[in-house]
Design a protein around this motif. Sequence first.
Motif, mmCIF file in Angstrom:
data_model
loop_
_atom_site.group_PDB
_atom_site.id
_atom_site.type_symbol
_atom_site.label_atom_id
_atom_site.label_comp_id
_atom_site.label_asym_id
_atom_site.label_seq_id
_atom_site.Cartn_x
_atom_site.Cartn_y
_atom_site.Cartn_z
ATOM 1 N N ALA A 110 25.087 82.635 38.663
ATOM 2 C CA ALA A 110 25.520 81.515 38.379
ATOM 3 C C ALA A 110 27.097 81.154 38.506
ATOM 4 O O ALA A 110 27.890 81.687 37.658
ATOM 5 C CB ALA A 110 25.183 81.113 36.908
ATOM 6 N N THR A 111 27.436 80.543 39.679
ATOM 7 C CA THR A 111 28.913 80.600 40.106
ATOM 8 C C THR A 111 29.745 79.555 39.539
ATOM 9 O O THR A 111 30.894 79.612 39.762
ATOM 10 C CB THR A 111 28.869 80.403 41.632
ATOM 11 O OG1 THR A 111 27.957 79.470 41.944
ATOM 12 C CG2 THR A 111 28.315 81.668 42.227
ATOM 13 N N GLY A 112 29.288 78.727 38.770
ATOM 14 C CA GLY A 112 30.415 77.862 37.957
ATOM 15 C C GLY A 112 29.613 76.821 37.031
ATOM 16 O O GLY A 112 28.499 76.458 36.839
ATOM 17 N N VAL B 135 33.273 81.373 39.865
ATOM 18 C CA VAL B 135 33.134 82.660 40.363
ATOM 19 C C VAL B 135 34.803 82.914 40.912
ATOM 20 O O VAL B 135 35.032 83.993 41.007
ATOM 21 C CB VAL B 135 32.073 82.712 41.396
ATOM 22 C CG1 VAL B 135 32.624 81.804 42.601
ATOM 23 C CG2 VAL B 135 31.986 84.243 42.098
ATOM 24 N N LYS B 136 35.358 81.664 41.258
ATOM 25 C CA LYS B 136 36.735 81.916 41.799
ATOM 26 C C LYS B 136 37.590 82.505 40.870
ATOM 27 O O LYS B 136 38.762 82.754 41.232
ATOM 28 C CB LYS B 136 37.206 80.381 42.138
ATOM 29 C CG LYS B 136 36.394 79.463 43.063
ATOM 30 C CD LYS B 136 36.188 80.427 44.488
ATOM 31 C CE LYS B 136 35.528 79.486 45.619
ATOM 32 N NZ LYS B 136 34.339 78.790 45.146
ATOM 33 N N ALA B 137 37.411 82.634 39.646
ATOM 34 C CA ALA B 137 38.248 83.221 38.597
ATOM 35 C C ALA B 137 38.203 84.811 38.860
ATOM 36 O O ALA B 137 39.048 85.640 38.596
ATOM 37 C CB ALA B 137 37.581 83.064 37.154
ATOM 38 N N ILE C 203 31.858 79.260 51.856
ATOM 39 C CA ILE C 203 32.472 80.072 53.136
ATOM 40 C C ILE C 203 32.074 81.244 53.112
ATOM 41 O O ILE C 203 32.308 81.848 54.266
ATOM 42 C CB ILE C 203 33.990 79.609 53.046
ATOM 43 C CG1 ILE C 203 34.772 79.691 54.386
ATOM 44 C CG2 ILE C 203 34.746 80.631 52.173
ATOM 45 C CD1 ILE C 203 36.114 79.237 54.594
ATOM 46 N N GLY C 204 31.761 81.984 52.286
ATOM 47 C CA GLY C 204 31.237 83.263 52.353
ATOM 48 C C GLY C 204 31.892 84.391 51.525
ATOM 49 O O GLY C 204 31.458 85.413 51.421
ATOM 50 N N GLY C 205 33.051 83.926 51.190
ATOM 51 C CA GLY C 205 33.931 85.107 50.409
ATOM 52 C C GLY C 205 33.393 85.438 49.269
ATOM 53 O O GLY C 205 33.346 86.774 48.982
ATOM 54 N N GLY D 10 37.511 72.269 45.421
ATOM 55 C CA GLY D 10 37.751 72.199 43.924
ATOM 56 C C GLY D 10 38.074 73.598 43.068
ATOM 57 O O GLY D 10 39.150 73.574 42.616
ATOM 58 N N ASN D 11 36.965 74.195 43.097
ATOM 59 C CA ASN D 11 37.003 75.354 42.096
ATOM 60 C C ASN D 11 38.108 76.415 42.733
ATOM 61 O O ASN D 11 38.540 77.068 41.695
ATOM 62 C CB ASN D 11 35.541 76.158 42.168
ATOM 63 C CG ASN D 11 34.545 75.360 41.269
ATOM 64 O OD1 ASN D 11 35.068 74.468 40.360
ATOM 65 N ND2 ASN D 11 33.332 75.651 41.372
ATOM 66 N N LEU D 12 38.197 76.796 43.989
ATOM 67 C CA LEU D 12 39.545 77.695 44.349
ATOM 68 C C LEU D 12 40.661 77.078 44.079
ATOM 69 O O LEU D 12 41.221 77.730 43.338
ATOM 70 C CB LEU D 12 39.182 77.670 45.986
ATOM 71 C CG LEU D 12 40.031 79.005 46.347
ATOM 72 C CD1 LEU D 12 40.082 80.367 45.775
ATOM 73 C CD2 LEU D 12 39.958 79.016 47.843
HETATM 74 C C1 LIG Z 1 33.304 78.741 45.757
HETATM 75 C C2 LIG Z 1 32.053 78.684 45.164
HETATM 76 C C3 LIG Z 1 30.770 79.314 45.634
HETATM 77 C C4 LIG Z 1 30.946 80.179 46.989
HETATM 78 O O1 LIG Z 1 31.993 80.884 47.291
HETATM 79 P P1 LIG Z 1 32.585 80.887 48.855
HETATM 80 O O2 LIG Z 1 33.556 81.873 48.831
HETATM 81 O O3 LIG Z 1 32.870 79.659 49.358
HETATM 82 O O4 LIG Z 1 31.320 81.322 49.352
HETATM 83 C C5 LIG Z 1 29.736 79.040 45.065
HETATM 84 N N1 LIG Z 1 29.683 78.627 43.612
HETATM 85 C C6 LIG Z 1 30.671 77.758 43.341
HETATM 86 C C7 LIG Z 1 30.502 77.129 41.980
HETATM 87 C C8 LIG Z 1 31.778 78.025 43.999
HETATM 88 O O5 LIG Z 1 32.749 77.112 43.348
#
Ligand SMILES: *Cc1c(COP(=O)(O)O)cnc(C)c1O
Length: 439
Positions: free
Chosen positions: A420-422, A115-117, A278-280, A167-169
């Motif tokens: 699904a965030t990653g 999701v950080k993309a 963190i919520g962003g 990590g992901n950010l």
């Molecule tokens: C960063 C992240 C989140 C949540 O994003 P926040 O901005 O930190 O709340 C959820 N799932 C994955 C896989 C992430 O990398």
Amino acid sequence: MREELQKFIDTIPAVKDAFRLKETFWINDKKVPQAQQPAAALHPDQIEDARNRLERFAPYLEEVFPELKATGGIIESELREIPGMKDFLNTAYGAGIEGRLMLKMDSHLPISGSVKARGGIYEVLKHAEDLALEAGMLKETDNYRVLAEPKFREFFGKHTVQVGSTGNLGMSIGIMSAKLGFHVIVHMSADAKQWKKDLLRGRGVEVIEYADDYCAAVEQGRKNSDGDEMSYFVDDENSKNLFLGYSVAGERLKNQLDRQNIPVDRDHPLFVYIPCGIGGAPGGVTYGLKQIYGDNVHCFFTEPVHACCMMLGMATGLQDQVSVKDLGIDGRTDADGLAVGRPSAFVGKVVEPMLSGIATIEDKKLYDLMRGLLDKEDIFIEPSACASFGALIRPTELKGYLEKAGLTDKMKNGTHIAWATGGSMVPEETRAAYLKMGL
Ligand SMILES: *Cc1c(COP(=O)(O)O)cnc(C)c1O
């Protein structure tokens, strides 16, 4: 433990559960109808601005990332129905899901596989644009493909971008910044996985490792950056740009639902479940969706039991003035993307009038859900992303919410989306290890 927190443990059941390291489901009683939303720190026009910026950059992104050819430089993920997973949740967890269950596959977003993309890449692009505009090298009306030219890489090379990350950010900021030509330093907390550090170093990113948690990595990164006037710090704890990058997902999702002829209205409610660190990311997506669907979309966050910072911040109203450690909770979780002990300074306040609730989930369930999704749908997502099913497997609390909202008889026509965030960049041997966890 901080003594003044005892009253919250005594009076708020979800806080008591959190304190006892039990799963919980907090329903937000401060949510108000869309028509009564107070003015927030952000304006919906800013989403439009972010969307336009991403469109300006699309020709550049298409030029430098071959995987974006198919979408003309737009970074977007598939929305897929997962009926096999619905059966699995109903059978194995008694979830009682009616209607459609879908997966928003940000796990497979191009460039950085999470999701950080959305937010991370957006913020780097915004910074690059600001610098180039200010230097008189670029106009908003230019074709941004020119940014791939050596003179821009040389220009950005005089500037540094820094970020603290679990990590992901760091992956998103690192990959995107390096591509533009920036000197980029990622400050990685102890939770960050080795393969992420290796991948970034392979792309010319400077990775600094910390034995401490996420907050410490952020603090050090900020200090480093503040001492260097050519350096820009991506501030996950406060960044409105990250939030806006995520919020563009709202309109993108609407277009996808429309194309699949899936209605969202009073008789067809939409339920969205997003893992929260963190919520962003979940906050931005929620904000974007609420601008479009108003009262017809119901957004829930999910967090690990050991890193339930947003739930604590919102349930107590203390927001970023409370950390899980203040309750004696260690913040340790295998869901590295969610391993955050203190919530964002502003997200909780922005989403307070619109969020439906927050569920927490134990780590060991994440692995069962991971195996279930792989088995039934042939989709692999990482542990953090599996938290997106955390609210759906708590049917009692969800039922209570539906009754209160008068939605019980509408759910057979409703749609649930697990965000699904990653996951797609997890290396094969790490995947294999995950799949054996908790058995
Ligand atoms: C960063 C992240 C989140 C949540 O994003 P926040 O901005 O930190 O709340 C959820 N799932 C994955 C896989 C992430 O990398």
